[in-house]
Design a protein around this motif. Structure first.
Motif, PDB file in Angstrom:
ATOM      1  N   MET A  57       1.175  -1.191   0.250  1.00 52.14           N
ATOM      2  CA  MET A  57       0.496  -0.117  -0.014  1.00 52.14           C
ATOM      3  C   MET A  57       0.794   1.201  -0.110  1.00 52.14           C
ATOM      4  O   MET A  57       1.744   1.426   0.648  1.00 52.14           O
ATOM      5  N   LEU A  58       0.118   2.571  -0.643  1.00 52.20           N
ATOM      6  CA  LEU A  58       1.111   3.700  -0.893  1.00 52.20           C
ATOM      7  C   LEU A  58       0.877   4.248  -0.117  1.00 52.20           C
ATOM      8  O   LEU A  58      -1.044   4.523   0.395  1.00 52.20           O
ATOM      9  N   TYR A  59       1.303   5.640   0.652  1.00 51.18           N
ATOM     10  CA  TYR A  59       1.155   6.470   1.144  1.00 51.18           C
ATOM     11  C   TYR A  59       1.413   7.848   1.355  1.00 51.18           C
ATOM     12  O   TYR A  59       2.412   7.691   0.503  1.00 51.18           O
ATOM     13  N   ALA A  60       0.652   8.970   1.107  1.00 52.17           N
ATOM     14  CA  ALA A  60       1.894  10.237   1.209  1.00 52.17           C
ATOM     15  C   ALA A  60       0.936  11.159   1.718  1.00 52.17           C
ATOM     16  O   ALA A  60      -0.128  11.001   2.755  1.00 52.17           O
ATOM     17  N   VAL A  61       1.540  11.851   2.220  1.00 50.63           N
ATOM     18  CA  VAL A  61       1.080  13.202   3.493  1.00 50.63           C
ATOM     19  C   VAL A  61       0.201  14.295   2.333  1.00 50.63           C
ATOM     20  O   VAL A  61       0.727  14.588   1.165  1.00 50.63           O
ATOM     21  N   ASN A  62      -0.617  14.545   3.417  1.00 47.24           N
ATOM     22  CA  ASN A  62      -1.390  16.579   2.546  1.00 47.24           C
ATOM     23  C   ASN A  62      -2.484  15.640   2.014  1.00 47.24           C
ATOM     24  O   ASN A  62      -2.559  16.256   0.613  1.00 47.24           O
ATOM     25  N   PHE A  63      -3.079  13.914   2.501  1.00 50.02           N
ATOM     26  CA  PHE A  63      -4.199  14.395   1.678  1.00 50.02           C
ATOM     27  C   PHE A  63      -5.635  14.950   1.663  1.00 50.02           C
ATOM     28  O   PHE A  63      -6.001  15.435   2.636  1.00 50.02           O
TER      29      PHE A  63
END
Length: 305
Positions: A57-63
């Motif tokens: 699973m992929l994650y990134a900040v400030n969605f």
């Protein structure tokens, strides 16, 4: 004009008692061609820190808003995974061998930790002397390395965060330190300086100390942000403002530049089923793009062991 390569498949004709070979012609895989992965403006202009967990699973900040961590499915569907404490905003993300998520929280000078199974969030390390922990790298012993830019003064530092949360200053009074990465053999620490357009390499000891600082490459135009290694040690560096990703050999030779759709990439990570899918965060588009590469990312390879 070159012909596509044949793929030979064998199958047994049991009733006849012999094997027949047939050839089918398939096009070569389309490598290093960027495409949109998530819708524009799904993330804020602070979109950063892509990282892939053990499950892929992929994650990134400030969605959707500042102060969140977004979770993105393999098909590009994003949602809020966790909300950070009031006043905290994430930047770089990394995963330990145990699977815990670590986040650089730049306004609060923290490294945050999220236990993935429970989503329990805690302050793993705090260092008031930091300008703002920005990007983070991780070695095979789960030690973190943080870049620490001072954008107003165009200066920066490098810090090491040990597995017990102890913070050690590795070097001060650099340029605007930003992207940071550890080589696959854990013997080199790479750090770039955005405003100065320089990438530095250090010898990295087993104890996590740096020495023998040397210039790997200096660009003549545009800045840089995050960077990651593939399993062969090639370094992928996003070129902020140029809209490309530069691929460098471990010796610092520019191998190619991959053109993106957006112009302001902020970071890169590798994942997918085989570790050969690159994910890039774009500030000007508020989204992520993706392209295929020829060699798996080093962190993906580490998770296979």
């Amino acid at each position: 004009m070159s012909l596509p390569l044949p793929r030979i498949t064998a199958f047994a004709l049991l009733s006849a008692g012999f094997i027949t070979l047939s050839a089918s012609y398939l096009p070569l895989e389309d490598l290093f061609t960027a495409r949109v992965f998530t819708p524009e403006n799904g993330f804020t202009s602070g979109v950063e820190g892509p990282a892939v967990d053990k499950a892929g699973m992929l994650y990134a900040v400030n969605f959707a808003k500042q102060g969140t961590i977004g979770q993105i499915t393999p098909t590009g569907q994003a949602s809020v995974f966790v909300e950070l404490p009031e006043g905290s905003i994430g930047n770089g993300i990394r995963f330990s061998k145990r699977g815990d998520m670590f986040i650089a929280d730049y306004p609060k000078h923290n490294i945050l930790k999220v236990v993935m199974g429970t989503k329990k969030l805690s302050v793993f390390a705090n260092e008031p002397r930091m300008n703002q922990p920005n990007d983070i790298a991780i070695d095979s012993q789960d030690r973190l390395y943080a870049s620490d830019p001072n954008w107003k003064e165009n200066t920066g530092n490098i810090w090491r965060i040990d597995t017990d949360g102890k913070v050690t200053l590795l070097e001060a009074n650099m340029g605007t330190t930003n992207g940071i990465e550890v080589s696959p053999d854990n013997k080199t620490l790479y750090v770039n300086e955005s405003a100065q357009r320089k990438v530095w390499a250090y010898d990295l000891s087993k104890a996590g100390k740096v020495s023998n600082k040397r210039l790997l490459i200096e660009f003549t135009d545009f800045g840089m942000d995050g960077m990651r290694c593939d399993a062969k040690g090639n370094l992928y560096i996003v070129r902020y403002g140029k809209g490309t990703v530069a691929k460098l050999s471990p010796a610092g030779k520019l191998l190619q530049e991959i053109k993106l759709i957006g112009q302001k990439p902020t970071n890169i990570a590798f994942g997918g089923k085989d570790g050969r899918t690159a994910y890039i965060t774009l500030q000007d588009k508020g989204n992520l793009e993706t392209f295929r590469v020829d060699t798996p990312g080093q962190e993906w390879m580490m998770r296979q062991k």
